[in-house]
Design a protein around this motif. Sequence first.
Motif, PDB file in Angstrom:
ATOM      1  N   LYS A  56     -11.011  -3.565  -9.162  1.00  0.00           N
ATOM      2  CA  LYS A  56     -13.215  -2.656  -9.561  1.00  0.00           C
ATOM      3  C   LYS A  56     -12.537  -1.008  -9.557  1.00  0.00           C
ATOM      4  O   LYS A  56     -11.267  -0.366  -9.136  1.00  0.00           O
ATOM      5  N   VAL A  57     -12.698  -0.919 -10.309  1.00  0.00           N
ATOM      6  CA  VAL A  57     -13.415   0.894 -10.783  1.00  0.00           C
ATOM      7  C   VAL A  57     -14.322   1.505 -10.165  1.00  0.00           C
ATOM      8  O   VAL A  57     -14.924   2.815 -10.144  1.00  0.00           O
ATOM      9  N   SER A  58     -15.675   0.253 -10.444  1.00  0.00           N
ATOM     10  CA  SER A  58     -16.932   1.096 -10.036  1.00  0.00           C
ATOM     11  C   SER A  58     -17.925   0.313  -9.513  1.00  0.00           C
ATOM     12  O   SER A  58     -17.743  -1.051  -9.764  1.00  0.00           O
ATOM     13  N   ASP A  59     -18.642   0.564  -8.262  1.00  0.00           N
ATOM     14  CA  ASP A  59     -19.836  -0.928  -7.707  1.00  0.00           C
ATOM     15  C   ASP A  59     -21.339  -1.036  -9.264  1.00  0.00           C
ATOM     16  O   ASP A  59     -22.060  -1.855  -8.785  1.00  0.00           O
ATOM     17  N   TYR A  86     -11.074   4.624  -6.566  1.00  0.00           N
ATOM     18  CA  TYR A  86     -12.282   3.183  -5.818  1.00  0.00           C
ATOM     19  C   TYR A  86     -12.342   3.039  -4.024  1.00  0.00           C
ATOM     20  O   TYR A  86     -13.032   2.922  -3.529  1.00  0.00           O
ATOM     21  N   CYS A 131      -8.115   5.417 -11.404  1.00  0.00           N
ATOM     22  CA  CYS A 131      -9.172   5.381 -10.993  1.00  0.00           C
ATOM     23  C   CYS A 131      -9.334   3.927  -9.908  1.00  0.00           C
ATOM     24  O   CYS A 131     -10.693   4.324  -9.361  1.00  0.00           O
ATOM     25  N   HIS A 132      -9.174   3.048  -9.926  1.00  0.00           N
ATOM     26  CA  HIS A 132      -8.795   2.192  -9.001  1.00  0.00           C
ATOM     27  C   HIS A 132      -8.508   1.940  -7.341  1.00  0.00           C
ATOM     28  O   HIS A 132      -9.549   2.342  -6.298  1.00  0.00           O
ATOM     29  N   SER A 168     -14.391   3.923  -1.399  1.00  0.00           N
ATOM     30  CA  SER A 168     -15.050   2.148  -0.716  1.00  0.00           C
ATOM     31  C   SER A 168     -14.909   2.056   0.752  1.00  0.00           C
ATOM     32  O   SER A 168     -16.146   1.049   1.453  1.00  0.00           O
TER      33      SER A 168
END
Length: 510
Positions: A481-484, A265, A261-262, A269
Amino acid sequence: MSNSNDTSQLPGCPQMPTLKSKGFQLHGQDFTVGGIARVGGARLQELLNPSALRLKREQKHATEEAHRLFNKAFFAAQLKHYDIPFHSSHKRDELLSLLKNAVSQGKCNRVPQSVLDIAAAMKTDYAPLYQKWQAECAAWDAEKKQRDDEAFAKCKTPGERANCDLDRFMDMYFLTNGKPDKSKTPKPLALSGFQDRSSLHSRAERVPGLETCSGGPPSSRELCIGWDSSEVFALASRVSERAYEAEKAQQTAEWEQQMACHRRYIARSLGTGSGGSRQPDKFDLARCLGSYIIQCDEIADQWPDVVRGHTLTMDISKGKGNTLLAAYDFGIIEGTMILSLSEDTLKAIVGGDTSESEASRSDDFYSSEDDGDGDEEGIHTQQPDGGIKRKAGQSSSLARATASAVVRHPVTAKRRKTGAMPSLTRRVYLRLRGRETGEGEIIPDPDSGHIDFLSNSCATFAGLVYHLTFVAKNVEFRGYKVSDTPRVKPEAWEDFSYEAYEHARVGRWY
């Protein structure tokens, strides 16, 4: 009778017949009234008059027995046994009075002929019923033995055989004609999959020279049994070693799944999927917002059962002023963090000093085997080995959780190194409160620490809690991080206050 488990389709053992006639019943050799046997006249006299006995001890025993026996059904049964008329409508005290009179008049000194005739007739009628039952039991035993034989023959391992039938297992491996026989199984056995360890421990204690020892994590202990204690203990140690390695492999596999997941991201991103790079020129606290997965070797090593299949997370949201709030889930504890670029700001909000000075933190905390986070290409994705640490201030439920942790690797693993020394301009200080997840005990005293983001993109960080309640001192953790967008809203800081602690404490016990 065998204790085989493979009798699910076999009807229950035939029940001994009961014959009833004229208020009496015959069950095997027991001739009773409603299951209550006749008490001799002499003993009835003692029960009705305990103080007449010579010895205090006898008086005490008679009083206790009378207290246990005396009720309406008992009095009615004794009157029936001695063929003394009474009405079913009579109350307890009326029946007691009738029985006292009969005893004092000697009517209970012998069984009336009328009752003896009834008993003799019932025994005659009962004999063929009893013989039929014996034949049915013999057939049932034979069928059960055949099924037990077949079930035991299907077992492939010692553990399966012990689960199937402990008696047969002991005879097969350790006994001959009920006596110890070391020649049958000279080397120790590890009973994988065997459940009833306490029963086998007890059996082994009754066999001279037979030793047992269990290895592996407490949640799935594996019993080892044999004649040589040193060999049995060595086998149990190897079982623990294999369990530890399997646990670490599972943790690594689960972490790899989470890290996917990371990586998605990062590719989305920061443009690493296309070879591009969009690293910001300077650090901005607002970029810390979002959802992170957390890696903490200290917790994973001490409580593998708690974190197995569970993703540790931290979700950072905007707070008041120049602060951030984070909802954290570290498996054994969860709660809320307050984050700020300034320790003074946190002291003004929370009060007090940090629990550990910065001088007490590990000197090698930022010495690296990683490539750092400058362009997000050097992310460490493999679950590393963790060293052994002592837990501090552990609660009762966490103590039990620790007891179920996997047996530690005998060789202390090297402390994982977490990246090149980041710029202190990306350091964010923290205070956290929370609750342990076993019994819900609240942690009202804030724990202190800091987070160093490893690049201006805030995609990864290295954190340190100087003294994490219930866990240890200098607890390191990393975030990816996996989401903002934060996925969990932080609970209010006041939800972990001393008032909340007391309310939860009372609620656990009342």
